[in-house]
Design an enzyme around this catalytic site. Structure first.
Site, short mmCIF file in Angstrom:
data_model
loop_
_atom_site.label_atom_id
_atom_site.label_comp_id
_atom_site.label_asym_id
_atom_site.label_seq_id
_atom_site.Cartn_x
_atom_site.Cartn_y
_atom_site.Cartn_z
N SER A 184 -34.04 -13.11 0.55
CA SER A 184 -35.37 -12.51 0.75
C SER A 184 -35.14 -11.14 1.37
O SER A 184 -34.04 -10.87 1.88
CB SER A 184 -36.16 -13.40 1.72
OG SER A 184 -37.29 -12.73 2.21
N TYR B 218 -36.83 -18.82 9.24
CA TYR B 218 -36.69 -18.38 7.85
C TYR B 218 -35.76 -17.17 7.78
O TYR B 218 -34.84 -17.11 6.94
CB TYR B 218 -38.08 -18.01 7.32
CG TYR B 218 -38.14 -17.61 5.86
CD1 TYR B 218 -38.17 -18.58 4.85
CD2 TYR B 218 -38.20 -16.27 5.47
CE1 TYR B 218 -38.26 -18.22 3.51
CE2 TYR B 218 -38.29 -15.90 4.13
CZ TYR B 218 -38.32 -16.88 3.15
OH TYR B 218 -38.40 -16.52 1.82
N1 LIG Z 1 -42.74 -15.97 -2.77
C1 LIG Z 1 -42.21 -15.00 -2.04
O1 LIG Z 1 -42.89 -14.08 -1.62
C2 LIG Z 1 -40.72 -15.01 -1.74
C3 LIG Z 1 -40.15 -13.83 -1.22
C4 LIG Z 1 -38.78 -13.79 -0.95
C5 LIG Z 1 -38.00 -14.91 -1.19
N2 LIG Z 1 -38.59 -16.05 -1.69
C6 LIG Z 1 -37.71 -17.20 -1.95
O2 LIG Z 1 -37.79 -17.52 -3.32
C7 LIG Z 1 -37.47 -18.90 -3.51
C8 LIG Z 1 -38.52 -19.53 -4.43
O3 LIG Z 1 -39.79 -19.51 -3.80
P1 LIG Z 1 -41.19 -19.49 -4.61
O4 LIG Z 1 -41.90 -18.24 -4.26
O5 LIG Z 1 -40.93 -19.79 -6.03
O6 LIG Z 1 -41.97 -20.69 -3.85
P2 LIG Z 1 -42.40 -22.16 -4.32
O7 LIG Z 1 -42.77 -22.92 -3.09
O8 LIG Z 1 -43.46 -22.09 -5.37
O9 LIG Z 1 -41.09 -22.77 -5.00
C9 LIG Z 1 -40.04 -23.32 -4.24
C10 LIG Z 1 -39.57 -24.59 -4.93
O10 LIG Z 1 -38.50 -25.13 -4.17
C11 LIG Z 1 -38.70 -26.53 -4.07
N3 LIG Z 1 -38.07 -27.06 -2.86
C12 LIG Z 1 -38.46 -26.86 -1.57
N4 LIG Z 1 -37.69 -27.59 -0.76
C13 LIG Z 1 -36.81 -28.27 -1.53
C14 LIG Z 1 -35.78 -29.19 -1.26
N5 LIG Z 1 -35.53 -29.60 0.00
N6 LIG Z 1 -35.06 -29.68 -2.29
C15 LIG Z 1 -35.33 -29.32 -3.57
N7 LIG Z 1 -36.32 -28.45 -3.88
C16 LIG Z 1 -37.05 -27.94 -2.87
C17 LIG Z 1 -40.21 -26.69 -4.01
O11 LIG Z 1 -40.62 -28.03 -4.32
C18 LIG Z 1 -40.68 -25.65 -5.00
O12 LIG Z 1 -40.80 -26.15 -6.30
C19 LIG Z 1 -37.41 -19.51 -2.12
O13 LIG Z 1 -36.04 -19.61 -1.73
C20 LIG Z 1 -38.11 -18.48 -1.25
O14 LIG Z 1 -37.71 -18.52 0.09
C21 LIG Z 1 -39.93 -16.12 -1.96
#
Ligand SMILES: NC(=O)c1ccc[n+]([C@@H]2O[C@H](COP(=O)([O-])OP(=O)(O)OC[C@H]3O[C@@H](n4cnc5c(N)ncnc54)[C@H](O)[C@@H]3O)[C@@H](O)[C@H]2O)c1
Length: 277
Positions: free
Chosen positions: A156, A169
């Protein structure tokens, strides 16, 4: 014309929805088969947004198959190395090989540092840091056996900069850079490349919820998506409030393709310039 990852197999965590599903589809469009895992359920200390479901993972399967690619999907928790190992071993048995690993699964939650509970700290570290290591360690033997491969860990902008009210985080997202740099050194001779991507806000449920909006507009009793967008855009040199999952998928596609065959150990921001501000 052959796709950019034609004939390769990708192991993707958190593939039920949002970025993980987008990565599965983008790689499938370019010729890859997919081994998908997701928790498909709640995490005790993550209450800001709804969890992914088994229906979400089934929808990822449906959409990958609609592209005429194969997918093996399993409900598994990245905190459970035995379950992850079983999922990846089964996927490799069915699809024949492993080339690409996307450690994408993660959770997000906010709290002022001194109000964070021990449990919330531990769950975040267990999923966003140890879960990434678990993903890498169950997949690496397959990459070694296959003569090489490419790992991309989703960190991130909070892995590159301090961000208030997210100490757990931010610590985890910094920590995965250590995993990446270590593995890039330790497995380079086996032709395994390891990189991280660093998204700014991505338009998914993880940030599109009232508590996250409120965090960025603390003086506003009625936070909205629109007001959040207005404020978030001021954080970016480029004129955009947040980016789309496919923007991360495209960066990852480059990193895992042969176009990036000598790119390893890189922390790649996909952030509309957020980290140069
Ligand atoms: N959305 C943002 O703004 C953003 C920004 C920077 C980084 N990220 C990172 O991007 C990645 C994806 O996030 P997203 O935005 O798609 O969110 P999201 O919540 O829609 O998707 C995350 C997925 O990971 C799965 N997950 C969570 N915990 C888990 C576990 N213990 N075991 C297996 N699966 C698990 C969830 O069920 C979900 O389907 C994450 O690592 C997040 O930290 C997101």
């Amino acid at each position: 014309m052959a796709g950019r990852v034609e004939g390769k197999v990708a192991f993707i965590t958190g593939a039920a929805r949002s970025q993980g599903r987008s990565h599965a589809l983008r790689l499938a469009q370019e010729g890859a088969d997919v081994i998908a895992v997701d928790l498909c359920g709640p995490v005790e200390t993550v209450t800001m947004y709804p969890p992914a479901t088994e229906e979400d993972l089934a929808e990822t399967v449906r959409q990958v198959e609609a592209l005429d690619r194969r997918i093996v999907a399993t409900k598994a928790d990245v905190r459970d190395p035995a379950a992850l190992r079983a999922a990846v071993d089964d996927g490799v048995a069915q699809l024949g090989r492993l080339d690409i690993v996307l450690a994408n699964a993660g959770v997000f939650e906010v709290a002022p540092a001194l109000e964070l509970t021990d449990r919330a700290w531990q769950e975040m570290i267990d999923i966003n840091l140890t879960g990434v290591w678990n993903t890498c360690r169950v997949a690496l033997p397959h990459l070694v056996d296959g003569g090489g491969g490419s790992i991309v860990i989703t960190s991130s902008t909070a892995g590159l900069k301090g961000t208030p009210n997210t100490i757990h985080y931010t610590a985890a997202k910094h920590g995965v850079i250590g995993i990446m740099r270590t593995l890039a050194n330790e497995f380079g001779k086996q032709s395994i490349r390891v990189n991280t991507v660093h998204p700014t806000g991505v338009d998914t449920v993880m940030i599109q919820n009232e508590r996250t909006w409120g965090l960025f507009t603390p003086d506003d009793p009625n936070p909205t998506r629109e007001k959040f967008a207005e404020l978030f855009e001021t954080l970016h040199p480029l004129p955009v409030p947040y980016i789309d999952p496919v923007d991360i998928s495209n960066a990852i596609l480059f990193l895992v393709s042969d176009e990036a065959r000598y790119v390893t150990g890189v922390t790649l921001p996909v952030d509309a310039g957020y980290t140069v501000r």
